[in-house]
Write a protein that holds these residues in place. Structure first.
Motif, mmCIF file in Angstrom:
data_model
loop_
_atom_site.group_PDB
_atom_site.id
_atom_site.type_symbol
_atom_site.label_atom_id
_atom_site.label_comp_id
_atom_site.label_asym_id
_atom_site.label_seq_id
_atom_site.Cartn_x
_atom_site.Cartn_y
_atom_site.Cartn_z
ATOM 1 N N ILE A 293 -44.840 -80.593 -17.411
ATOM 2 C CA ILE A 293 -43.518 -80.306 -16.267
ATOM 3 C C ILE A 293 -42.628 -80.053 -17.369
ATOM 4 O O ILE A 293 -42.397 -79.170 -17.227
ATOM 5 C CB ILE A 293 -43.663 -81.034 -14.934
ATOM 6 N N ALA A 294 -42.414 -80.656 -18.013
ATOM 7 C CA ALA A 294 -41.590 -80.501 -19.522
ATOM 8 C C ALA A 294 -42.018 -79.270 -20.508
ATOM 9 O O ALA A 294 -41.162 -78.518 -20.370
ATOM 10 C CB ALA A 294 -41.324 -81.808 -19.805
ATOM 11 N N LYS A 295 -43.143 -78.865 -20.953
ATOM 12 C CA LYS A 295 -43.648 -77.907 -21.688
ATOM 13 C C LYS A 295 -43.301 -76.459 -20.622
ATOM 14 O O LYS A 295 -43.173 -75.511 -21.357
ATOM 15 C CB LYS A 295 -45.308 -77.882 -22.014
ATOM 16 N N LEU A 296 -43.835 -76.592 -19.210
ATOM 17 C CA LEU A 296 -43.113 -75.762 -18.460
ATOM 18 C C LEU A 296 -41.809 -74.681 -18.568
ATOM 19 O O LEU A 296 -42.064 -73.792 -18.654
ATOM 20 C CB LEU A 296 -43.639 -75.662 -17.192
ATOM 21 N N LYS A 297 -40.985 -76.143 -18.282
ATOM 22 C CA LYS A 297 -39.701 -75.756 -18.467
ATOM 23 C C LYS A 297 -39.088 -74.799 -19.684
ATOM 24 O O LYS A 297 -38.415 -73.658 -19.301
ATOM 25 C CB LYS A 297 -39.206 -77.161 -18.513
ATOM 26 N N LYS A 298 -39.873 -75.777 -20.540
ATOM 27 C CA LYS A 298 -39.294 -75.510 -21.948
ATOM 28 C C LYS A 298 -39.996 -73.472 -22.147
ATOM 29 O O LYS A 298 -39.409 -73.149 -23.207
ATOM 30 C CB LYS A 298 -40.011 -75.790 -23.535
ATOM 31 N N PHE A 332 -42.429 -83.669 -6.846
ATOM 32 C CA PHE A 332 -40.765 -82.629 -6.765
ATOM 33 C C PHE A 332 -39.739 -83.429 -7.465
ATOM 34 O O PHE A 332 -39.164 -82.836 -7.910
ATOM 35 C CB PHE A 332 -41.168 -83.136 -5.178
ATOM 36 N N ALA A 333 -39.966 -84.962 -7.581
ATOM 37 C CA ALA A 333 -38.976 -85.643 -7.880
ATOM 38 C C ALA A 333 -39.168 -85.030 -9.503
ATOM 39 O O ALA A 333 -37.899 -84.976 -10.161
ATOM 40 C CB ALA A 333 -39.380 -86.557 -8.174
ATOM 41 N N LEU A 334 -40.489 -85.008 -10.360
ATOM 42 C CA LEU A 334 -40.021 -83.831 -11.213
ATOM 43 C C LEU A 334 -39.573 -83.531 -12.038
ATOM 44 O O LEU A 334 -39.076 -83.006 -12.578
ATOM 45 C CB LEU A 334 -41.355 -84.663 -12.507
ATOM 46 N N LEU A 335 -39.700 -82.791 -10.618
ATOM 47 C CA LEU A 335 -39.084 -81.004 -11.049
ATOM 48 C C LEU A 335 -38.334 -81.111 -10.404
ATOM 49 O O LEU A 335 -36.849 -79.982 -11.750
ATOM 50 C CB LEU A 335 -39.172 -79.854 -9.634
ATOM 51 N N LYS A 336 -37.349 -81.875 -10.154
ATOM 52 C CA LYS A 336 -35.554 -81.742 -9.979
ATOM 53 C C LYS A 336 -34.923 -82.786 -11.340
ATOM 54 O O LYS A 336 -34.325 -82.252 -11.857
ATOM 55 C CB LYS A 336 -35.158 -82.873 -8.554
ATOM 56 N N LYS A 337 -35.924 -84.344 -11.900
ATOM 57 C CA LYS A 337 -35.532 -84.067 -13.174
ATOM 58 C C LYS A 337 -35.332 -82.733 -13.826
ATOM 59 O O LYS A 337 -34.549 -82.834 -15.394
ATOM 60 C CB LYS A 337 -35.980 -85.119 -13.317
ATOM 61 N N TYR A 338 -36.227 -82.227 -14.202
ATOM 62 C CA TYR A 338 -36.394 -80.917 -15.133
ATOM 63 C C TYR A 338 -35.809 -79.523 -15.083
ATOM 64 O O TYR A 338 -35.724 -78.997 -15.227
ATOM 65 C CB TYR A 338 -38.197 -80.613 -15.696
ATOM 66 N N GLY A 339 -35.460 -79.592 -13.637
ATOM 67 C CA GLY A 339 -34.356 -78.637 -13.108
ATOM 68 C C GLY A 339 -34.656 -77.242 -12.921
ATOM 69 O O GLY A 339 -34.919 -75.971 -13.365
ATOM 70 N N ILE A 340 -36.475 -77.127 -12.680
ATOM 71 C CA ILE A 340 -37.340 -76.429 -11.633
ATOM 72 C C ILE A 340 -37.231 -76.358 -10.068
ATOM 73 O O ILE A 340 -37.410 -77.546 -9.349
ATOM 74 C CB ILE A 340 -38.339 -76.958 -12.754
ATOM 75 N N LEU A 341 -37.257 -75.183 -9.838
ATOM 76 C CA LEU A 341 -37.044 -74.938 -8.536
ATOM 77 C C LEU A 341 -38.455 -75.061 -7.697
ATOM 78 O O LEU A 341 -39.517 -74.791 -8.901
ATOM 79 C CB LEU A 341 -36.704 -73.301 -7.897
#
Length: 463
Positions: A293-298, A332-341
């Protein structure tokens, strides 16, 4: 030079929106411009009148039409019109509906000459080469087609899917006007990224899915899951970026992160090559972890959609989701942490649904707090799915349904359409249903149903 015309049928969009006909763009890529005369016509964008004029003016030798189950009535209407105007045109229909319901389609629609069953690129090219050369004796040697011969319906040997997707050329984007789609695709919301001047492009990294959900026909069509090399996907992204100013990408995969290692590598390539894109995708909640998830966000991911379907464990089991509510809540909690809708795609009105399972769904949605809840009123029954075979075995419906012009059948056999409205209303408003409210809403929605029918009758009488 004889001509090929590929058509996306009119009126086959959903809710006034459509996406580029990626399947047709892939088919077109198999025909080099120097050797073939080929055009694509998207009837969803341009409509019936312009389509029929195009056929008259272009005078194709072969027409290829894509056919999804909900748009099969439009396809049947189209092929009849084409044959009435010019019987010499070969009409080829491909896609998920002819793959699953091919025999019925050929038996009931004589205007169709050939079906392409399963993956289409190599099958359609081989068929076109045979038809254009007039070597019809070669038809039995083409894997993946169906046709009539001496009043019999012939299904040739199935074509095995192309496991090495790198062998398939990039889609022919030059054959459509991408601006036609950028205007009507779902807009980017809630993100502080400037995408002005950039265009929206659909791409796919993989075909098929690792899941076998009871309501989904993807497995029946692809028979498994396979993907491109990350380097090949990156090459296409770079090409779109440099050639078409692509900045907003939608990955159309059914299960984008099924191979987490491959997606991580793709993200690394996007970052390494400084590709300033944003993208959205769809996947399963059990196929993500915090590192990915962190890589996807970056790399530019701004939204991920998930088939959550229900917040009730028993319903998920009946749908063969093979996933847990805990996995979904953590993701879903991780997506909120990394700012992904996050988008939760829900099915309201599953087999076995009742007010208690609906309350569990409402409770779960309040817990995970998705940015978007996309809900379908009722389980859509489609051919080739376990849900359809369940309905057939129960005697709820037969194959004759697919001869009607209804896009699909909603599962309303074990409860009324009014009850489906109640379920949908409760989920959208996030109102828990007590037994008293449950029957009260049924009464209210039944009255609304009667009033709608009465108004419709009065309008008919008045006209």
């Amino acid at each position: 030079m004889k001509k090929i015309l590929l058509i996306n049928p009119p009126e086959s969009g959903i809710g006034g929106r459509t996406s580029p006909p990626l399947g047709l763009l892939y088919l077109a890529a198999m025909f080099p411009e120097k050797d073939y005369a080929l055009e694509i016509y998207d009837g969803v964008i341009l409509g019936w009148e312009k389509l029929l004029q195009k056929i008259n003016d272009y005078k194709p030798a072969i027409v290829g039409i894509t056919c999804f189950t909900p748009s099969r009535a439009q396809v049947i209407k189209l092929v009849k019109i084409i044959k009435e105007r010019d019987k010499s045109i070969y009409i080829v229909v491909g896609g998920i509906h002819p793959t699953i319901m091919g025999e019925q389609l050929l038996a009931n629609c004589p205007a169709i000459d050939f079906l392409v069953c399963g993956e289409g690129e190599y099958t359609f090219k081989n068929l076109c080469n045979t038809l254009l050369s007039g070597q019809l004796d070669n038809l039995p040697n083409i894997d993946g087609i169906a046709y009539r011969h001496d009043k019999n319906i012939i299904f040739n040997k199935k074509r095995l899917p192309t496991k090495n997707l790198d062998l398939i050329p990039f889609p022919r984007w030059d054959l459509i006007n991408i601006d036609d789609y950028s205007k009507i695709l779902f807009p980017v919301k809630k993100i502080k990224i400037n995408t002005s001047g950039g265009k929206i492009f659909y791409v796919i990294f993989s075909r098929g899915c690792v899941g076998q959900c009871s309501f989904c026909s993807v497995w029946s069509f692809w028979g498994g899951y396979y993907h491109r090399r990350p380097e090949n996907m990156m090459a296409e992204l770079q090409y779109l970026y440099n050639t078409y100013n692509a900045r907003n990408i939608i990955f159309g995969d059914d299960c984008f992160t099924a191979d987490k290692e491959a997606i991580a590598k793709l993200c690394d390539l996007i970052i390494k090559n400084n590709l300033k894109i944003i993208f959205k995708c769809s996947t399963r909640t059990d196929l993500l972890d915090e590192e990915l998830i962190a890589k996807l966000k970056k790399a530019g991911c701004y939204e991920i959609a998930f088939g959550v379907e229900s917040g009730d464990a028993s319903i998920l089991k009946s749908l063969d989701k093979k996933n847990t509510l805990d996995n979904t809540a953590k993701t879903f909690a991780l997506l909120k942490k990394y700012g992904i809708l996050s988008t939760a795609m829900m099915i309201i009105g599953n087999i076995g649904e009742n007010y208690k399972t609906i309350n569990n769904t409402i409770r779960f949605l309040k817990k995970i707090k998705p940015d978007v809840v996309a809900s379908d009123r009722g389980l859509q029954i489609l051919p080739g799915t376990k849900s359809y075979y369940y309905c057939k075995n129960k005697g709820y419906m037969t194959d004759d349904f697919w001869l009607s012009d209804k896009p699909y059948k909603l599962f309303d056999f074990e409860f009324s359409p009014n009850l489906l409205e109640v379920f949908e209303f409760a989920v959208k408003k996030q109102i828990y249903l007590t037994p008293w409210e449950y029957f009260n809403y049924i009464y209210i929605f039944s009255l609304r149903f009667i009033l709608r029918k009465w108004r419709g009758l009065m309008i008919k009488i008045g006209s």
